[in-house]
Write a protein that holds these residues in place. Structure first.
Motif, short mmCIF file in Angstrom:
data_model
loop_
_atom_site.label_atom_id
_atom_site.label_comp_id
_atom_site.label_asym_id
_atom_site.label_seq_id
_atom_site.Cartn_x
_atom_site.Cartn_y
_atom_site.Cartn_z
N GLY A 1 10.57 -2.42 -10.21
CA GLY A 1 10.49 -1.14 -9.36
C GLY A 1 9.58 -1.29 -8.52
O GLY A 1 9.65 -0.81 -7.55
N ARG A 2 8.24 -1.41 -9.11
CA ARG A 2 7.12 -1.24 -7.86
C ARG A 2 7.26 -2.36 -6.90
O ARG A 2 6.95 -1.99 -5.80
CB ARG A 2 5.94 -1.51 -8.91
CG ARG A 2 5.73 0.03 -9.66
CD ARG A 2 4.18 -0.49 -10.35
NE ARG A 2 3.93 0.66 -11.13
CZ ARG A 2 2.75 1.18 -11.28
NH1 ARG A 2 1.77 0.84 -10.75
NH2 ARG A 2 2.54 2.38 -11.95
N LEU A 3 7.67 -3.76 -7.35
CA LEU A 3 7.67 -4.82 -6.32
C LEU A 3 8.77 -4.31 -5.31
O LEU A 3 8.67 -4.61 -3.84
CB LEU A 3 7.81 -6.11 -6.88
CG LEU A 3 6.76 -6.68 -7.63
CD1 LEU A 3 7.03 -7.94 -8.28
CD2 LEU A 3 5.61 -6.82 -6.30
N ARG A 4 9.86 -3.72 -5.80
CA ARG A 4 11.10 -3.31 -4.89
C ARG A 4 10.56 -2.40 -3.90
O ARG A 4 10.80 -2.17 -2.46
CB ARG A 4 12.36 -2.77 -5.52
CG ARG A 4 13.16 -3.71 -6.08
CD ARG A 4 14.15 -3.33 -7.04
NE ARG A 4 14.63 -4.21 -8.13
CZ ARG A 4 15.33 -5.31 -7.82
NH1 ARG A 4 15.78 -6.04 -6.74
NH2 ARG A 4 15.80 -6.09 -9.08
N LEU B 1 8.57 -12.54 -10.54
CA LEU B 1 7.83 -11.31 -9.87
C LEU B 1 6.41 -11.82 -9.33
O LEU B 1 6.11 -11.58 -8.11
CB LEU B 1 7.49 -10.20 -10.94
CG LEU B 1 8.66 -9.74 -11.62
CD1 LEU B 1 8.46 -8.61 -12.57
CD2 LEU B 1 9.65 -9.14 -10.71
N GLY B 2 5.73 -12.91 -9.94
CA GLY B 2 4.76 -13.38 -9.37
C GLY B 2 4.97 -14.32 -8.16
O GLY B 2 4.23 -14.09 -7.04
N VAL B 3 6.00 -14.84 -7.89
CA VAL B 3 6.48 -15.58 -6.69
C VAL B 3 6.74 -14.39 -5.93
O VAL B 3 6.50 -14.94 -4.43
CB VAL B 3 7.64 -16.38 -6.95
CG1 VAL B 3 8.22 -17.20 -5.76
CG2 VAL B 3 7.27 -17.39 -8.02
N GLU C 1 15.62 -11.93 -3.69
CA GLU C 1 16.23 -12.70 -4.69
C GLU C 1 15.31 -12.92 -5.88
O GLU C 1 15.62 -13.25 -6.89
CB GLU C 1 16.54 -14.05 -4.03
CG GLU C 1 17.94 -14.01 -3.14
CD GLU C 1 18.33 -15.05 -2.44
OE1 GLU C 1 18.12 -16.18 -3.13
OE2 GLU C 1 18.83 -15.11 -1.62
N MET C 2 13.92 -13.21 -5.58
CA MET C 2 13.05 -13.44 -6.31
C MET C 2 12.79 -12.34 -7.65
O MET C 2 12.71 -12.49 -8.78
CB MET C 2 11.65 -13.87 -5.84
CG MET C 2 11.45 -15.12 -5.02
SD MET C 2 11.95 -16.75 -6.07
CE MET C 2 13.26 -16.80 -5.54
N ILE C 3 12.81 -11.21 -7.21
CA ILE C 3 12.74 -9.89 -7.78
C ILE C 3 14.02 -10.07 -8.71
O ILE C 3 13.76 -9.58 -9.77
CB ILE C 3 12.38 -8.70 -6.93
CG1 ILE C 3 11.21 -8.64 -6.20
CG2 ILE C 3 12.73 -7.52 -7.84
CD1 ILE C 3 11.05 -7.44 -5.30
#
Length: 64
Positions: free
Chosen positions: A13-16, A43-45, A36-38
């Protein structure tokens, strides 16, 4: 739901949210790739791609 599972859901959620915040600073193809990675729980990528492309595009992130 385990604590670890909840942790990764929150991190996703934070990365989004970060991606939404900076999507205007990045090329559309990069935004799509990061999404797509999320979705794939990479998540690291996703974070690495966002940071590298921000530097490359000379974008900026400000605290609001």
């Amino acid at each position: 739901m385990s604590d670890l599972s909840a942790y990764y859901e929150e991190l996703q959620g934070r990365l989004r949210a970060l991606l939404i915040t900076i999507e205007n600073e990045l090329p559309r193809v990069t935004v799509d790739l990061v999404a797509e990675m999320i979705d794939a729980n990479e998540l690291g990528v996703a974070l690495q791609i966002m940071s590298e492309m921000l530097v490359e595009s000379r974008g900026s992130v400000t605290e609001e």
